[in-house]
Motif scaffolding. Structure first.
Motif, mmCIF file in Angstrom:
data_model
loop_
_atom_site.group_PDB
_atom_site.id
_atom_site.type_symbol
_atom_site.label_atom_id
_atom_site.label_comp_id
_atom_site.label_asym_id
_atom_site.label_seq_id
_atom_site.Cartn_x
_atom_site.Cartn_y
_atom_site.Cartn_z
ATOM 1 N N LEU A 1 2.923 12.692 -9.736
ATOM 2 C CA LEU A 1 2.632 14.136 -9.651
ATOM 3 C C LEU A 1 3.929 14.945 -9.608
ATOM 4 C CD1 LEU A 1 -0.338 14.489 -7.187
ATOM 5 C CD2 LEU A 1 -0.331 14.466 -9.662
ATOM 6 N N THR B 1 -5.927 3.709 -2.183
ATOM 7 C CA THR B 1 -4.685 4.209 -1.570
ATOM 8 C C THR B 1 -4.085 5.290 -2.435
ATOM 9 O OG1 THR B 1 -4.268 1.862 -1.197
ATOM 10 C CG2 THR B 1 -2.596 3.370 -0.440
ATOM 11 N N SER B 2 -4.032 4.978 -3.737
ATOM 12 C CA SER B 2 -3.441 5.904 -4.686
ATOM 13 C C SER B 2 -4.211 7.219 -4.708
ATOM 14 C CB SER B 2 -3.439 5.222 -6.054
ATOM 15 O OG SER B 2 -3.229 6.128 -7.054
ATOM 16 N N GLN C 1 -8.738 -6.281 -4.180
ATOM 17 C CA GLN C 1 -7.346 -5.829 -4.118
ATOM 18 C C GLN C 1 -7.144 -4.606 -4.996
ATOM 19 O OE1 GLN C 1 -4.558 -7.125 -2.549
ATOM 20 N NE2 GLN C 1 -5.615 -8.744 -1.470
ATOM 21 N N SER D 1 -3.666 9.376 -1.563
ATOM 22 C CA SER D 1 -2.365 10.044 -1.544
ATOM 23 C C SER D 1 -2.374 11.265 -2.445
ATOM 24 C CB SER D 1 -1.269 9.093 -2.024
ATOM 25 O OG SER D 1 -1.438 7.837 -1.470
ATOM 26 N N VAL D 2 -2.935 11.081 -3.654
ATOM 27 C CA VAL D 2 -2.981 12.184 -4.612
ATOM 28 C C VAL D 2 -3.888 13.297 -4.079
ATOM 29 C CG1 VAL D 2 -3.836 12.758 -6.904
ATOM 30 C CG2 VAL D 2 -2.383 10.785 -6.606
ATOM 31 N N ALA E 1 -8.775 -1.528 -3.559
ATOM 32 C CA ALA E 1 -8.034 -1.050 -2.387
ATOM 33 C C ALA E 1 -6.783 -0.290 -2.822
ATOM 34 C CB ALA E 1 -7.659 -2.221 -1.489
ATOM 35 N N TYR E 2 -6.062 -0.818 -3.826
ATOM 36 C CA TYR E 2 -4.857 -0.124 -4.296
ATOM 37 C C TYR E 2 -5.218 1.212 -4.956
ATOM 38 C CZ TYR E 2 -2.012 -4.245 -3.290
ATOM 39 O OH TYR E 2 -1.355 -5.271 -2.650
ATOM 40 N N PHE F 1 -11.090 2.882 1.895
ATOM 41 C CA PHE F 1 -9.919 2.012 1.748
ATOM 42 C C PHE F 1 -9.861 0.995 2.885
ATOM 43 C CE2 PHE F 1 -5.608 1.604 3.605
ATOM 44 C CZ PHE F 1 -5.161 0.603 2.769
ATOM 45 N N ALA G 1 -10.209 -2.891 2.208
ATOM 46 C CA ALA G 1 -9.070 -3.745 2.562
ATOM 47 C C ALA G 1 -9.531 -4.876 3.485
ATOM 48 C CB ALA G 1 -7.982 -2.917 3.232
ATOM 49 N N THR H 1 2.170 1.796 -3.500
ATOM 50 C CA THR H 1 1.134 2.346 -4.388
ATOM 51 C C THR H 1 1.039 3.848 -4.173
ATOM 52 O OG1 THR H 1 -0.128 0.423 -3.696
ATOM 53 C CG2 THR H 1 -1.212 1.909 -5.188
ATOM 54 N N GLU I 1 -5.979 16.188 -10.072
ATOM 55 C CA GLU I 1 -5.845 15.269 -8.935
ATOM 56 C C GLU I 1 -7.219 14.929 -8.351
ATOM 57 O OE1 GLU I 1 -4.155 18.115 -9.138
ATOM 58 O OE2 GLU I 1 -2.024 17.619 -9.093
ATOM 59 N N PHE J 1 -11.908 -11.378 -5.004
ATOM 60 C CA PHE J 1 -10.561 -11.211 -4.457
ATOM 61 C C PHE J 1 -9.746 -10.239 -5.304
ATOM 62 C CE2 PHE J 1 -6.095 -12.680 -4.328
ATOM 63 C CZ PHE J 1 -5.829 -12.299 -3.025
ATOM 64 N N SER K 1 2.025 6.940 -6.838
ATOM 65 C CA SER K 1 1.041 7.945 -7.280
ATOM 66 C C SER K 1 1.563 9.345 -7.026
ATOM 67 C CB SER K 1 -0.263 7.772 -6.524
ATOM 68 O OG SER K 1 -0.601 6.436 -6.405
ATOM 69 N N TYR L 1 0.834 -1.210 0.000
ATOM 70 C CA TYR L 1 0.000 0.000 0.000
ATOM 71 C C TYR L 1 0.869 1.261 0.000
ATOM 72 C CZ TYR L 1 -4.175 -2.827 0.761
ATOM 73 O OH TYR L 1 -5.196 -3.730 0.610
ATOM 74 N N GLN M 1 -2.370 21.953 -2.342
ATOM 75 C CA GLN M 1 -2.283 22.927 -3.429
ATOM 76 C C GLN M 1 -3.486 23.873 -3.467
ATOM 77 O OE1 GLN M 1 -1.730 20.496 -6.873
ATOM 78 N NE2 GLN M 1 0.346 19.920 -6.285
ATOM 79 N N LEU N 1 -2.203 15.719 -1.698
ATOM 80 C CA LEU N 1 -1.432 16.753 -2.405
ATOM 81 C C LEU N 1 -2.358 17.842 -2.935
ATOM 82 C CD1 LEU N 1 1.242 14.844 -4.475
ATOM 83 C CD2 LEU N 1 1.452 15.966 -2.279
#
Lengths: 194, 194
Positions: free
Chosen positions: A148, B140-141, B133, B144-145, B136-137, B174, B178, A140, B86, B129, A144, A137, B152, B148
């Protein structure tokens, strides 16, 4: 086979094999003893796991190195990645992946040499599964964020090239660690089921 | 129990129960028939799964809605999130999570009402399954983005508030997805093992 070997040794030493066998824990289907050191006797899943860990180690080393030492071009000094917090995050995650892969590789090699000296099989299965998921995780997330950072960095600058290398490597490590997570999940399930 | 119920019904209809039982496939440990519709007879893992899917559905709806309609403040028109790529990505991932949760919830309810009408158990376990997965990935991505994008965006602007709500929701989805991925991984392992 492990139990049979041990029982033979014990009976030769004059101790009742029955009482000893009762004290032995059920062996993990993925563990093997010092007695069976032939390569053919090792479960292939264990060796594939080791190769994958080694691959993750190399890739995370390259990823961290590319950010720590961005390639210099046209006489410019390498830009320090710590001006860009996104790349700092990618760097930290690469280091985490490197340390984790090194630990898993060390544990795997120790398991082949002397069984259970680093960490018990049960704890190891739970720990591997949880940490594999967490590292996957994290990777990932860092990939990402790194994408950016590539968009924001000046085109063709050393930092830009370093970020591209690092993000590609991060994605490759993610694929490897996610595969390891599948293996460790399967191992954990086998342990829970039986 | 499923097979026993079916056999009773069959023997009451005058057909040999032995020949019928041989044709029946081995029932999945997570499936149940229309004959056993009492709540107590359902595996608790199945119901927990449904609750989690419903939670993911609600959270992803809130996440997507907060970005599509950012809260207006001080007479400003709501800023359109599509100026910020984003947040567009976060929006798309929320929609994907919403559609996927809706599909899983629909499938779960159909499994309770009429077994196996939507998709076979085996395909469903593999599909759940893999998709769990992947979602979930993706989440996460996107989280995170999104973080940011919060940094901004102009502080206290409608877009900023919308991004904070969306990222918090994305992180919550998430965690839920998960957990579902753990359940579906366990189900798949049981299917492979036996």
């Amino acid at each position: 086979m492990v139990r049979a070997n041990l029982c033979e040794e014990v009976s030769m030493a004059g101790v009742s094999p029955g009482s000893f066998a009762q004290q032995l824990p059920t062996p993990s289907p993925f563990s093997f003893s010092v007695a069976s050191t032939r390569w053919s006797s090792r479960p292939p899943i264990h060796l594939s796991g080791l190769y994958l860990r080694f691959l993750a180690l190399v890739l995370s080393f390259v990823s961290a190195l590319s950010l720590a030492n961005p390639p210099k071009s046209k006489g410019q000094g390498g830009s320090s990645f710590d001006k860009c917090p996104e790349l700092m995050y990618c760097f930290v995650v690469s280091i985490v992946a490197f340390v984790y892969s090194a630990f898993q590789l060390f544990k795997g090699v120790c398991d082949i040499s002397y069984r259970g000296i680093v960490i018990s099989d049960k704890v190891s299965d739970y720990l591997s599964f949880i940490l594999d998921q967490m590292v996957a995780y994290l990777l990932t997330s860092s990939s990402s964020v790194g994408i950016l950072a590539i968009q924001q960095a000046e085109r063709n600058s050393p930092l830009w090239k370093a970020a591209i290398i690092s993000v590609s490597m991060s994605f490759a490590i993610f694929v490897v660690v996610a595969t390891c997570a599948l293996f460790s999940g399967y191992k954990l399930c086998k342990r829970i089921s039986w």
